[in-house]
Design an enzyme around this catalytic site. Structure first.
Site, PDB file in Angstrom:
ATOM      1  N   GLY A  11      80.295  23.339  48.338  1.00 23.45           N
ATOM      2  CA  GLY A  11      79.149  23.673  49.188  1.00 23.45           C
ATOM      3  C   GLY A  11      77.685  23.929  48.337  1.00 23.45           C
ATOM      4  N   THR A  12      77.555  23.471  47.307  1.00 24.54           N
ATOM      5  CA  THR A  12      76.236  23.633  46.582  1.00 24.54           C
ATOM      6  C   THR A  12      75.373  23.010  47.291  1.00 24.54           C
ATOM      7  OG1 THR A  12      76.537  22.112  44.810  1.00 24.54           O
ATOM      8  CG2 THR A  12      77.516  23.907  44.320  1.00 24.54           C
ATOM      9  N   ASN A  13      75.566  21.886  47.721  1.00 23.84           N
ATOM     10  CA  ASN A  13      74.714  21.147  48.558  1.00 23.84           C
ATOM     11  C   ASN A  13      74.203  21.711  50.027  1.00 23.84           C
ATOM     12  OD1 ASN A  13      73.521  18.419  47.505  1.00 23.84           O
ATOM     13  ND2 ASN A  13      76.055  18.367  47.145  1.00 23.84           N
ATOM     14  N   LYS A  90      85.478  12.455  53.059  1.00 22.98           N
ATOM     15  CA  LYS A  90      86.485  11.428  53.855  1.00 22.98           C
ATOM     16  C   LYS A  90      85.541  10.293  54.203  1.00 22.98           C
ATOM     17  CE  LYS A  90      90.184  12.545  54.761  1.00 22.98           C
ATOM     18  NZ  LYS A  90      91.258  12.180  54.131  1.00 22.98           N
ATOM     19  N   LEU A  92      84.089   8.237  57.179  1.00 23.33           N
ATOM     20  CA  LEU A  92      84.046   8.305  58.597  1.00 23.33           C
ATOM     21  C   LEU A  92      84.051   6.927  59.197  1.00 23.33           C
ATOM     22  CD1 LEU A  92      81.009  10.765  58.520  1.00 23.33           C
ATOM     23  CD2 LEU A  92      83.278  11.058  59.318  1.00 23.33           C
ATOM     24  N   ASN A 106      73.826  11.130  54.084  1.00 24.22           N
ATOM     25  CA  ASN A 106      74.834  11.476  53.174  1.00 24.22           C
ATOM     26  C   ASN A 106      74.111  11.500  51.654  1.00 24.22           C
ATOM     27  OD1 ASN A 106      77.357  11.838  51.880  1.00 24.22           O
ATOM     28  ND2 ASN A 106      77.076   9.529  51.258  1.00 24.22           N
ATOM     29  N   HIS A 108      74.808  10.990  47.818  1.00 23.43           N
ATOM     30  CA  HIS A 108      75.583  10.207  46.821  1.00 23.43           C
ATOM     31  C   HIS A 108      75.048  10.599  45.302  1.00 23.43           C
ATOM     32  CE1 HIS A 108      78.994   7.767  45.346  1.00 23.43           C
ATOM     33  NE2 HIS A 108      78.157   7.284  44.516  1.00 23.43           N
TER      34      HIS A 108
HETATM   35  C1  GRF Z   1      79.571  16.579  44.034  1.00 28.33           C
HETATM   36  O1  GRF Z   1      80.094  15.645  43.220  1.00 28.33           O
HETATM   37  C2  GRF Z   1      78.358  16.022  44.616  1.00 28.33           C
HETATM   38  O2  GRF Z   1      77.639  15.092  43.641  1.00 28.33           O
HETATM   39  C3  GRF Z   1      78.724  15.256  45.714  1.00 28.33           C
HETATM   40  O3  GRF Z   1      79.859  16.225  46.364  1.00 28.33           O
HETATM   41  C4  GRF Z   1      80.305  17.068  45.425  1.00 28.33           C
HETATM   42  C5  GRF Z   1      80.285  18.577  45.639  1.00 28.33           C
HETATM   43  O4  GRF Z   1      79.360  18.670  46.239  1.00 28.33           O
HETATM   44  N1  GRF Z   1      77.763  15.192  46.839  1.00 28.33           N
HETATM   45  P1  GRF Z   1      79.061  20.141  46.817  1.00 28.33           P
HETATM   46  O5  GRF Z   1      78.966  21.132  45.736  1.00 28.33           O
HETATM   47  O6  GRF Z   1      80.352  20.545  47.476  1.00 28.33           O
HETATM   48  O7  GRF Z   1      77.872  20.313  48.001  1.00 28.33           O
END
Ligand code: GRF
Length: 205
Positions: A11-13, A90, A92, A106, A108
């Site tokens: 979940g860093t994004n 997943k 969709l 999304n 990527h």
């Molecule tokens: C990472 O590999 C990122 O590049 C991709 O999803 C993975 C985890 O992202 N978008 P997050 O830290 O869960 O947001």
């Protein structure tokens, strides 16, 4: 703009979106976080920020359709206007994509159309980048269409590949760029600055 964020991992994004809203840089609200995994750290991030969250796990449903219907119901109840896939792994179905036509984005971790599509997610992307020997990789935010990582591209930013990179080091450097691009793409959408013309997304100044 009301957001629904789909997650599967750390979940860093999601955190980058939360931070951008808190910093007053993004005029949006996260109405619901849906995780495909019960143990996703992303759910803790949502809870810590008083954001409604729920785990909707595909293996608990008899069909993909019922799984996706459960998500669609939650998103519609929350009056979500933009669905953001943030580390959601997943694929969709066209049914889900049509339920939110033109309102799913999304992130990527490569420069689409390179290193994307089935099987290319998470650390696997960066392993493939290093195996191939490209000198430049990066991150892409795109609209989700009925393919996998094939929708119109909204933003991209390049990241150099270094000789001493490992997949983990490279992933970390790309992730920092993801955390810039995703909130920026949501802001542009919220401000009505994205115009899709064929496959191209034009950004109005
Ligand atoms: C990472 O590999 C990122 O590049 C991709 O999803 C993975 C985890 O992202 N978008 P997050 O830290 O869960 O947001």
């Amino acid at each position: 703009l009301k957001l629904g964020v789909l997650v599967s991992g750390s979940g860093t994004n999601l955190q980058a979106i939360i931070d951008s809203i808190k910093a007053g840089k993004l005029n949006a609200s996260i109405e619901i976080v849906i995780s495909s995994r019960e143990d996703a750290y992303a759910l803790k991030r949502a809870r810590d920020n008083n954001i409604e969250s729920v785990a909707i796990c595909p293996e608990r449903y008899l069909s993909k359709m019922e799984y996706e219907e459960a998500m669609i119901k939650k998103l519609k109840e929350a009056k979500v206007e933009l669905v953001v896939l943030a580390g959601y792994i997943k694929v969709l179905s066209p049914h889900f994509v049509r339920a939110f036509a033109g309102r799913i984005i999304n992130i990527h971790p490569s420069l689409i159309p390179a290193f994307c599509g089935k099987g290319y997610y998470g650390i696997r992307v960066h392993e493939a980048v290093l195996e191939y020997g490209v000198k430049v990789t990066g991150a892409t935010v795109h609209f989700v269409d009925e393919g996998t990582d094939t929708g119109p591209i909204i933003l991209q930013k390049a990241v150099e590949v270094r000789d001493d990179d490992t997949p983990e080091i490279l992933a970390k450097r790309v992730l920092e760029v993801e955390h810039e691009l995703l909130p920026e793409a949501i802001r542009l959408f919220a401000e009505g600055k994205l115009e899709v013309v064929g496959r191209r997304v034009l950004i109005k100044k």
